[in-house]
Design an enzyme around this catalytic site. Structure first.
Site, PDB file in Angstrom:
ATOM      1  N   CYS A  93       6.627  21.629   4.531  1.00 26.27           N
ATOM      2  CA  CYS A  93       7.445  22.781   4.180  1.00 26.27           C
ATOM      3  C   CYS A  93       8.604  22.859   5.157  1.00 26.27           C
ATOM      4  CB  CYS A  93       6.613  24.063   4.232  1.00 26.27           C
ATOM      5  SG  CYS A  93       5.990  24.395   5.866  1.00 26.27           S
ATOM      6  N   CYS A  96       8.081  22.176   8.888  1.00 30.56           N
ATOM      7  CA  CYS A  96       7.989  20.800   9.385  1.00 30.56           C
ATOM      8  C   CYS A  96       9.374  20.273   9.739  1.00 30.56           C
ATOM      9  CB  CYS A  96       7.368  19.898   8.324  1.00 30.56           C
ATOM     10  SG  CYS A  96       5.657  20.265   8.003  1.00 30.56           S
ATOM     11  N   ASP A 502      -3.206  -1.277 -19.269  1.00 31.07           N
ATOM     12  CA  ASP A 502      -3.794  -2.274 -18.393  1.00 31.07           C
ATOM     13  C   ASP A 502      -5.084  -1.645 -17.867  1.00 31.07           C
ATOM     14  OD1 ASP A 502      -4.044  -4.386 -16.446  1.00 31.07           O
ATOM     15  OD2 ASP A 502      -3.329  -2.934 -14.992  1.00 31.07           O
ATOM     16  N   ASP A 681       0.170  -1.142 -13.854  1.00 28.26           N
ATOM     17  CA  ASP A 681       0.521  -0.871 -12.460  1.00 28.26           C
ATOM     18  C   ASP A 681       0.745  -2.118 -11.634  1.00 28.26           C
ATOM     19  OD1 ASP A 681      -2.150  -1.718 -12.333  1.00 28.26           O
ATOM     20  OD2 ASP A 681      -2.323  -0.751 -10.383  1.00 28.26           O
TER      21      ASP A 681
END
Lengths: 790, 50
Positions: A93, A96, A502, A681
């Site tokens: 946030c 940080c 996949d 992927d």
């Protein structure tokens, strides 16, 4: 001792990172304690008051991780100032951002350290020695953030010229539209209060002086696109827009010159303004999606450790390695080159290359490929092929070839425009001919009536119809963690009738899952997970995931390539490979395993395997309910594929597919007229992702598949596939409604214009009304349950 | 009257043009590049410098 129920109900959490900690302990690990100490020491304690830990982001627990070499990412300007750009992982946030910048501002030597929260990037500028970079990065990483350098010139988002040009055009158009409209109010007021013709002409001239240069500048995005389309002998939405704007402006100019009563500069410039708003929002939504996708990629890249003849090691980019060099591949690290194992015994995860889910054993003499991940002990590899010569690079070229074959998709708006523009222009020409030749009207009046037809049909609502829906839908998907990288993705998704999945990493979860959880004691699992939490090994991660949040046991020592050990009063606990902690007499393993060894008891085996994504079954059922054909093409062993297909009740599946067979299957489906969505992927899926009409990839997938895929989704569920298809169909429906609405408006108004009944106020009112109705309808893309997970 | 009107038109254009120029300057100097960050930065005080 087992924790009591009361303790479980209120688990103690680490005061720094918010993860569970040992009951009674303030911190979960020494790293967190040190970070907390640093922050207190610098008087930045208000960080805790302001911060808001985001459960979906990585907790700020400081971890040891491999670090990329910064050297090649640092640029130095003429004044000797160095610049380093880093992607920040773990940003929660605004607090940080504040904390990182405060820490950096107290680090001597740094002249600029600024975090961009939108793109999650950190920019460091300093003028001291180049090696200072390590100190700056250490200071931030000690707080639990992970920093990965990236090449700013490679990031499209950081050199967004188009976006900036659109913003400037929008600003100019907004300024001009506002002022011209103000003057229009004066003109209209004058009509009712008896303004003299000289004053009216003055106002017209001022309007022209503001509007014409503004249109020339702010209309360029439309004009250039229209000219580009016409040069290729095609038409797109920008052609009627450009013709409309230019005609309205030039007619108004002619009217101004001959002291006419009405000019339409306000219509022309506000049309440009509103259309630019759509363009800017559309561009911004996609730029944000691209930036997020690039961020994910930047966090995944890796370096290799090269060992030279003297035995010293250094980190180097994989592309800089020469054949014949020796490379050390640690546990959990990616092999960067094609080569031959020299020393070490290990198992490799080759799913990226082969789609094979079970790790393959590798020992001296085995051939390894770039892109595989070392799951076991460290091995030394002698590089045989590197950089562009690797199998990985071959696959990339295959993908590029498949992408080049992908047919050009014509977006809905352009298909409409191709028919719309000629009809409108013929209509106007016929109107002129009718009034001039048949009705015998003077030529000026005939021209004016024909121009009125063009103004009425100026495709304001039509041009808004598609982008307005797209912007709203794209933004909504982005907030749900679905990144649309291609502008035409939604329209192509709406056409899909076949979904090809996949298996590994797509239908199944990207990480391993504990398969014998029922066979092991919960207490043993907890002990093992306490050790495993100290490691980044994929199997250790899976063990922690299986046991739920745990406390890192204090004092865990990692034995490179073998496992973890912990000295306790009751003897040493070991967790790791079979030779390190296992029972040598146990039958050989079928899959990856971790052993837990305690002095008193027999070693305990944790076995791992693939697990379907939690909602895979429901998503497949829902896809079939939408009338889509679902197929499974996998490179894995046919038996494993059959098991997955059976558990999902899929009839159409095929195992042992190479990347080439996958592409040919998809090409065959396309030949039969199917519109294929490929969800995959791995690198091995790259070519088929590019071959399908549209493709999706999970964010955990290989970077190359993320690069190719039109849509990238985050999270461990499969539901985004369903959500994005539903959303696409809904947006297509809304786009069609919008186009229908704006064409309907034309059907009513054009006859009035042809017959010369349209007064200026009627034209203005009708044009704004149709645009507002289309916009209001577009906002319906915000509602609906398309994104509700099944 | 006409002089007054001319003066007012020019004035409105100058004011609007100033706004436009300021916006273009803000855009060029990168003030629109991190809108999320700017929104939260305002919530934090600078800590006392030692």
């Amino acid at each position: 001792m087992l924790p009591t129920l009361a303790q479980e109900a209120t688990p103690s959490v680490c005061a720094y990172c918010g993860l569970p900690s040992q009951p009674g302990q303030r911190f979960c690990c020494p790293g967190c304690a040190a970070a907390f100490e640093t922050i207190q020491h610098l008087g930045l304690g208000s960080y805790y008051k302001e911060r808001l830990l985001d459960p979906s982001a990585r907790a700020p627990r400081p971890e040891q991780s491999d670090r990329l070499a910064f050297g090649r990412f640092i640029t130095t300007d003429a004044q000797g100032r160095h610049t380093l750009n880093l992607a920040v992982d773990g940003l929660q946030c605004g607090a940080c951002v504040w904390l990182i910048e405060q820490i950096l501002s107290r680090t001597p030597g740094l002249s600029e350290g600024r975090v961009n929260m939108t793109t999650r990037r950190l920019r460091l500028v300093w003028s001291g020695p180049i090696e200072d970079a390590t100190g700056f990065v250490d200071a931030v990483e000690a707080l639990g953030y992970r920093l990965v350098p990236y090449d700013a010139t490679q990031m499209a988002a950081s050199r967004d010229r188009t976006g900036a040009a659109l913003m400037r055009a929008l600003a100019v158009a907004g300024f001009a539209a506002g002022n011209v409209m103000l003057i229009s109010i004066a003109i209209w007021a004058g009509v009712f209060q008896g303004m003299g013709p000289a004053t009216r002409d003055l106002f017209h001239w001022v309007s022209a002086l503001i509007a014409l240069p503004a249109i020339a500048y702010a209309g360029r995005p439309f004009f250039t696109s229209a000219i580009a389309a016409l040069r290729q002998g095609r038409s797109n939405m920008d052609v009627p827009i450009s013709i409309g704007v230019i005609l309205v402006s030039s007619m108004s100019l002619v009217e101004t010159l001959r002291s006419g009563e009405n000019t339409y500069f306000d219509s022309a410039i506000s049309l440009v303004f509103f259309l630019l708003i759509g363009r800017v929002l559309d561009h911004r939504a996609r730029a944000q999606a691209r930036a997020s996708a690039e961020q994910l990629l930047a966090l995944q890249q890796g370096d290799v450790t090269v060992i030279d003849s003297t035995g010293t090691s250094r980190r180097l980019a994989a592309g800089h390695v020469e054949p014949g060099w020796q490379i050390l591949v640690g546990m959990g690290e990616r092999v960067g080159v094609d080569g031959e194992v020299v020393t070490g015994q290990s198992s490799l995860d080759a799913s990226l290359i082969t789609g094979e889910s079970l790790p393959v054993a590798a020992g001296p003499g085995s051939i390894v490929y770039a892109g595989t991940i070392n799951l076991g002990e460290a091995i030394t590899v002698r590089a045989t092929r590197t950089g562009e010569a690797t199998l990985l690079a071959d696959c990339v070229r295959l993908i590029e070839a498949a992408e080049a074959r992908r047919s050009r998709f014509v977006v809905l708006a352009d298909r409409v425009a191709r028919r719309y523009a000629p009809v409108v222009h013929i209509c106007a020409a016929l109107t002129f001919l009718y009034w001039w030749l048949i009705a015998g009207a003077p030529i000026e009046q005939s021209l004016l009536t024909a121009a009125a037809v063009l103004i009425i049909t100026c495709p304001c609502a039509l041009a808004l119809a598609v982008p307005a829906v797209q912007v709203i839908a794209t933004g909504r998907l982005l907030r749900a963690g679905i990144l649309l990288k291609s502008a035409t993705a939604l329209e192509r998704l709406a056409e899909v009738d076949t979904v090809v999945f996949d298996k590994t990493g797509t239908l199944t979860q990207p990480s391993f899952a504990l398969v014998n959880a029922t066979e092991v004691q919960a207490a043993d699992l907890r002990v093992a997970a306490g050790l495993a939490a100290a490691s980044r090994h994929p199997l250790a991660r899976a063990l922690v995931a299986a046991s739920g949040p745990v406390v890192i046991a204090a004092g865990v020592v990692e034995v490179a390539g073998q496992g973890l050990k912990l000295a306790t009063p009751h003897g040493e606990i070991r967790l790791g490979s079979r030779p390190f902690a296992g029972d040598p007499a146990a039958p050989p393993a079928l899959g990856p395993e971790i052993w837990l060894h305690r002095s008193a008891t027999l070693p305990i085996c944790f076995r791992f395997g693939e697990q379907l994504r939690p909602d895979a079954n429901r998503v497949v059922r829902a896809l079939e309910a939408l009338g889509l054909r679902v197929r499974l093409l996998s490179g894995d062993q046919p038996e494993a594929v059959a098991r997955t297909a059976a558990s999902l009740a899929l009839q159409q599946w095929e195992g042992a597919c190479t990347p080439v067979t996958k592409v040919s299957r998809i090409e065959a489906m396309k030949q039969q007229g199917s519109h294929v969505l490929m969800v995959g992927d791995g690198l091995n899926d790259g070519p088929s992702l590019a071959a399908a009409q549209i493709s999706m990839s999970p964010a955990t997938g290989a970077d190359i598949s993320q690069n190719v895929a039109d849509v990238v989704f985050q999270g461990e569920r499969l539901a985004p596939v369903l959500a994005v298809l539903r959303m696409a169909r809904r947006t297509r429906m809304l786009m069609r409604q919008n186009i229908g609405l704006s064409l309907g408006y034309n059907l009513v108004m054009v006859p009035l214009a042809i017959t010369g009944q349209v007064t200026p106020w009627l034209a203005a009112a009708a044009m704004s009304c149709s645009s507002l109705i289309v916009l209001a309808n577009s906002f319906r893309a915000r509602g609906g349950k398309d994104l509700a997970w099944p | 009257m006409a002089v007054m009107m001319l003066f007012l038109i020019v004035l409105s254009l100058v004011l609007g043009g100033t706004g436009l120029a300021l916006f273009l300057w803000a855009l060029r100097s990168g003030q629109y590049e991190d809108l999320d960050g700017a929104a939260s930065r305002i919530l934090f005080d600078d800590p006392p410098t030692k």
